[in-house]
Design a protein around this motif. Structure first.
Motif, short mmCIF file in Angstrom:
data_model
loop_
_atom_site.label_atom_id
_atom_site.label_comp_id
_atom_site.label_asym_id
_atom_site.label_seq_id
_atom_site.Cartn_x
_atom_site.Cartn_y
_atom_site.Cartn_z
N LYS A 2 72.73 18.77 88.22
CA LYS A 2 72.37 20.01 87.55
C LYS A 2 72.25 21.22 88.45
CE LYS A 2 69.77 17.37 84.09
NZ LYS A 2 68.44 17.14 83.47
N PRO A 16 78.75 28.79 92.54
CA PRO A 16 77.77 28.10 91.68
C PRO A 16 78.40 27.22 90.61
CG PRO A 16 77.99 30.37 91.01
CD PRO A 16 78.84 30.21 92.22
N TYR A 17 79.20 26.23 91.02
CA TYR A 17 79.80 25.31 90.07
C TYR A 17 79.89 23.93 90.72
CZ TYR A 17 81.39 29.70 88.00
OH TYR A 17 81.43 30.95 87.49
N PRO A 42 72.87 24.42 90.30
CA PRO A 42 73.97 25.38 90.16
C PRO A 42 74.50 25.92 91.47
CG PRO A 42 71.90 26.48 89.79
CD PRO A 42 71.56 25.03 90.04
#
Length: 955
Positions: A702, A22-23, A704
């Motif tokens: 945005k 999640p990056y 994630p």
């Protein structure tokens, strides 16, 4: 060696299959490898600083090949879990003291190829778990005394290619008590003297001081007595080398000595070998020394170090070897004499080598297999590659009962007889690639029952006969690539019940090669490579004998091409039988159409590569049969939309690559259809910098869960005012609606709008119909002018909905085109690329003598079908010619036709046909349709197509 094992582990770590984490960052990619370990890749991104806001749980970070000049204390403050850091090939000239104070878990640090000149005492503070430190190819002149004082677990230091001119300059290195390997090659060292070394770590085992201009090798203290490997190769001073060994036992632990390429004559080397007489050398490397058989150096080595196990003599000038040269090397296990000028060897040369396991005679000048290689019972690997051997005789490999690997690559062998392998009962690998084999005219013998790998690539084989491999029951890999194979007899692979990999790429295989039973016997085949062949089909129709239906265990299928002219038409059941397939690579084949049922035979498919084809229009149902698909590659296909993903059943897709297409807008529905997506690559598409991409832009920045790879490099192609700008810079604030103003307008005109809405709701369908009718009127006027000077290009234009495509392709086309020889116009086949859809519809309707409408409920609901029938019916009314044929595939209630009242009226006056449910009436249906097509062919006055039948009435 420790370092090799560690580097191999690190390479594996950086190359594992990627999974989402999640990056997402501007100039980096985040991946997850086995064991939930996270790696961040920021290499080759033109970075001038370490990126901020990196994820805190990063285990490996690659910042190599950038332009970073300095490292600061704040750069890694949030990376407390970091274990691997590669920051090589930058411009680092300064590292602030304590820069790594927050990375106490770091085990591997690579600072190779930077501009460091000084290693300060505080530079590596905090690296208490560091195991490997790579500092090669810098400009290091000085190392402060306590530079490595706190590196308690450091095992490997590489200081190669720096400017540490003396051993004194490395005193700090020799203070590292845990050190096991030290690399100081190419430092312009002129003296290698133990007098300059106060002490050496007890665990130091390997010292590489090669590629230095050493003129004095002075071993006058015992500090190196625990050293097991010493590399002094390629020491080339301006003057001759002097060796001073005060006591041979000062090197009593030495097991491996590298003297390759050293600037010494054979007699001097012989003296050094004799000096080192307090140790049992196990490996001696004497490569690239211009040695010949007259030097007698082999005899000296074997006499002084009879226990040697590895002897490297490659890249010398031997034309032969003296008989008895190896007489005292009775423990020799690995002998490398590659890259010499050997032509002949004494027959008894290797008789005393009862322990020899590997013998390399590659890259010499043998024309026959040397007799000296026979009767070597212990030999396990024999390399005869790249000689000039043109023939192998039955006795060449006599009594090599334990031979496991035989390499004869790059020779001139044109024929292989089965009797030459009679004694090779233990052979597991046979490599005959890059020879002149033209045929295999007899089966390989049963003595090769243990053979696992057979490489025959890059020969001149044009066919494979039946039963040639039937005795190779243990074969796992068969490589026949880069030949001229066009014919393979059925049964050629019989007996290969354990074969897992078959490589047939770069041959002349065509569809005619796929005879029934071709792959009979390959019940265990896991991988099949057919890349770069000449397989092509005239159409996408079903094949009577699908070529791969016997390959039930096949896991990976590769049919890529480098010519972009391969499998242009992809038969709908081409993949039938591949019920276990996981990967299919079919790139660069010029495929322009795939039937929606293409992948119904591959339900287990997980990875599909169709890049570099011509699939600019993908059916919504194409990927529905492959719900387990995880990777999809559609780069370079001319796609102008991703609309197919909305209905594609791609809920498990984690990686999608669609780079270099014509995609301009990504919608919310398309993103929602890919809930598991981890990586999206849409580089070099024609994005519109408009509010239509507002959602995609915000989501890319945005979200994630999904990384839009290289998103910050996406360029706007439209509108013209934004062309060339970065997509991420588009100001989405312009898309925000002024709700206050809208509310004011709404309140003041609510009553009027309500009345209009009610009116429009009641008459909406009629208004839509009127719009299309008016549009058709203006189009008709334009096309009638064209018709006066142009003839017809087609007999009929087919108007149908994609839900009825199967009936059109499988039932209608074969009859009208093949049986009655009418020329039809179809959307996917005959529309001109580059034109708008509406323009294509109008042009092709007016270029066709008639229009056939395939009516169904789906047809009446389709916007494009509605446009087509409006244009066709307007032409009918205006010209008063019988140019329209209606075919009903199902009963249509009258309420469905009410919006099309003009068409309903037309149906009551003109003839229409209904697809019969009774098979007995099908033949009559086709006759009626053919008569309808014939009406109006001549110049005479047209007559009604057919008499109306009571059963054809519409209520």
């Amino acid at each position: 060696m420790f370092s090799l094992r560690l580097v191999s582990t690190l390479l594996l770590f950086f190359s594992q299959d990627q999974r989402v984490t999640p990056y997402s960052f501007e100039k980096c990619e985040v991946h997850e490898v086995l064991g939930n370990r996270t790696k961040v890749l920021c290499y080759n991104r033109n970075l001038k600083n370490v990126p901020s806001h990196l994820p805190g749980k990063v285990d490996a970070l690659d910042l190599s090949n950038n332009k970073i000049r300095s490292l600061w204390r704040t750069d890694f403050r949030n990376l407390g879990h970091l274990q691997v850091l590669n920051i090589s090939q930058n411009k680092i000239e300064h590292i602030e003291g304590g820069a790594f104070i927050h990375t106490s878990y770091l085990e591997f640090l690579n600072l190779t190829a930077n501009r460091l000149t000084l290693l300060s005492s505080s530079m590596f503070d905090g690296l208490t778990n560091l195991t490997v430190l790579m500092l090669g190819n810098n400009q290091i002149l000085k190392i402060e005394p306590y530079a490595f004082a706190h590196l308690e677990k450091l095992k490997v230091i590489d200081l190669s290619s720096n400017r540490l001119y003396t051993m004194n300059a490395m005193l700090a290195v020799f203070k590292v008590e845990s050190l096991q390997e030290l690399h100081i090659k190419d430092n312009d060292l002129q003296n290698f003297s133990t007098k300059q070394i106060i002490s050496v770590p007890e665990q130091l085992r390997e010292l590489d001081a090669s590629h230095n201009p050493i003129s004095l090798i002075d071993v006058t203290t015992s500090v190196l007595q625990s050293l097991s490997s010493l590399d002094l190769s390629f020491s080339i001073p301006n003057i001759s080398i002097i060796w001073l060994i005060q006591d041979p036992c000062f090197l009593k632990g030495l097991k491996t000595l590298f003297l390759g390429g050293i600037a010494m004559k054979p007699p001097a080397i012989s003296e050094v070998i004799q000096m080192i007489n307090c140790t049992w050398l196990e490996a001696i490397h004497l490569n690239q020394l211009h040695l010949t058989e007259t030097d007698g150096l082999i005899e000296q080595v074997c006499l002084r170090h009879g226990n040697v196990e590895t002897l490297n003599l490659q890249h010398n000038l031997f034309t032969s070897v003296n008989e008895g040269a190896f007489e005292n090397c009775t423990h020799l296990r690995y002998l490398n004499m590659a890259f010499n000028k050997l032509k002949v060897l004494p027959m008894t040369l290797f008789q005393s080598l009862h322990s020899l396991k590997l013998l390399s005679l590659a890259n010499n000048k043998f024309t026959m297999v040397p007799n000296a290689t026979s009767n070597m019972a212990s030999l396990e690997c024999l390399d005869l590659s790249f000689n000039k051997i043109y023939r192998i005789l039955p006795d060449d490999f006599a009594h090599l009962n334990n031979l496991k690997s035989l390499y004869a690559t790059g020779n001139r062998i044109s024929r292989v007889h089965s009797n030459i392998f009679g004694d090779l009962h233990s052979l597991q690998e046979l490599n005959l690639e890059i020879n002149l084999l033209t045929e295999i005219d007899e089966p390989f013998p049963g003595s090769l029952k243990n053979l696992e790998t057979l490489i025959l690539r890059q020969n001149k084989l044009d066919s494979i006969k039946k039963d040639v491999f039937k005795n190779l029951t243990s074969l796992l890999v068969l490589n026949l690539a880069d030949n001229q194979i066009a014919a393979i007899e059925p049964g050629a692979f019989e007996g290969l019940s354990n074969l897992q990999s078959l490589v047939l790429g770069s041959n002349k295989i065509t569809k005619d090669t796929f005879q029934e039973g071709l792959f009979q016997g390959l019940s265990s085949l896991v991988e099949l490579d057919l890349f770069n062949n000449y397989i092509s089909y005239k159409s996408s129709k079903m094949l009577a004998n699908p070529p791969f239906k016997l390959l039930k265990s096949l896991n990976k299928f590769n049919i890529n091409s480098q010519r972009h002219n391969g499998l242009e038409n992809f038969p709908v059941n081409f993949l039938e039988g591949l019920q276990s397939i996981v990967q299919i690579h079919a790139g660069n084949l010029a495929i322009s159409f795939l039937d929606p049922k293409t992948f119904k035979y591959t339900p287990t498919l997980e990875e599909l590569d169709l890049s570099d084809n011509s699939l600019n229009n993908v059916s919504n149902m194409l990927f529905w049969p492959v719900p387990n698909l995880r990777e999809l590659h559609l780069n370079k296909n001319g796609l102008n939309s991703l609309s197919f993903v909305s209905h594609g059943n791609l809920s498990k897709l984690t990686l999608f690559r669609g780079a270099e297409n014509q995609i301009d807008v990504i919608t919310k529905e398309q993103i929602r259809a890919l809930p598991a997506l981890g990586f999206l690559d849409l580089r070099e598409n024609t994005f519109a910098c408009s509010c239509s991409n507002e959602m995609f832009l915000n989501w890319s920045l945005k979200d994630p869960k999904t990384q839009v790879l290289h998103f910050y490099q996406y360029i706007c192609a439209s509108p013209s005012t934004q062309k060339g700008q970065k997509l991420w810079t588009f100001e989405t604030s312009s898309c925000i609606i002024d709700y206050g103003f809208i509310l004011y307008i709404t309140n003041t005109s609510a009553a009027i709008l309500l009345m209009l809405i009610c009116f429009i709701y009641q008459w909406r369908l009629h208004m839509i119909y009127s719009y299309h009718l008016l549009l058709a009127y203006f189009i008709d006027k334009r096309e009638k002018r064209k018709e006066r000077v142009m003839g017809y290009a087609y007999d009929a234009f087919l108007s149908y909905n994609t839900h009825n495509e199967e009936w059109v392709i499988n039932d209608l086309l074969p009859v009208l085109e093949n049986q009655y020889h009418w020329k039809l116009c179809l959307h996917h086949r005959d529309f001109e690329p580059g034109r708008s859809i509406l323009e294509n519809i109008v042009n092709n309707i007016y270029m066709s003598r008639k229009t056939i409408c395939i009516i169904s409920r789906h047809y009446l609901e389709s916007e494009w079908c509605s446009k087509e029938i409006q244009v066709a019916s307007f032409r009918l009314f205006d010209e008063n010619k019988d140019v329209l044929i209606l075919i009903f595939l199902e009963d249509i209630p009258s309420e469905y036709l009410s919006p099309y009242h003009r068409m309903r009226k037309l149906i009551r006056k003109k003839t229409y046909l209904k697809w019969p449910q009774d098979e007995k009436e099908v033949a009559l249906f086709w006759q009626k349709l053919d008569m309808a097509m014939k009406t109006g062919e001549g110049k005479e006055e047209e007559h009604p197509i057919l008499p109306r039948f009571a059963s054809d009435e519409v209520p």
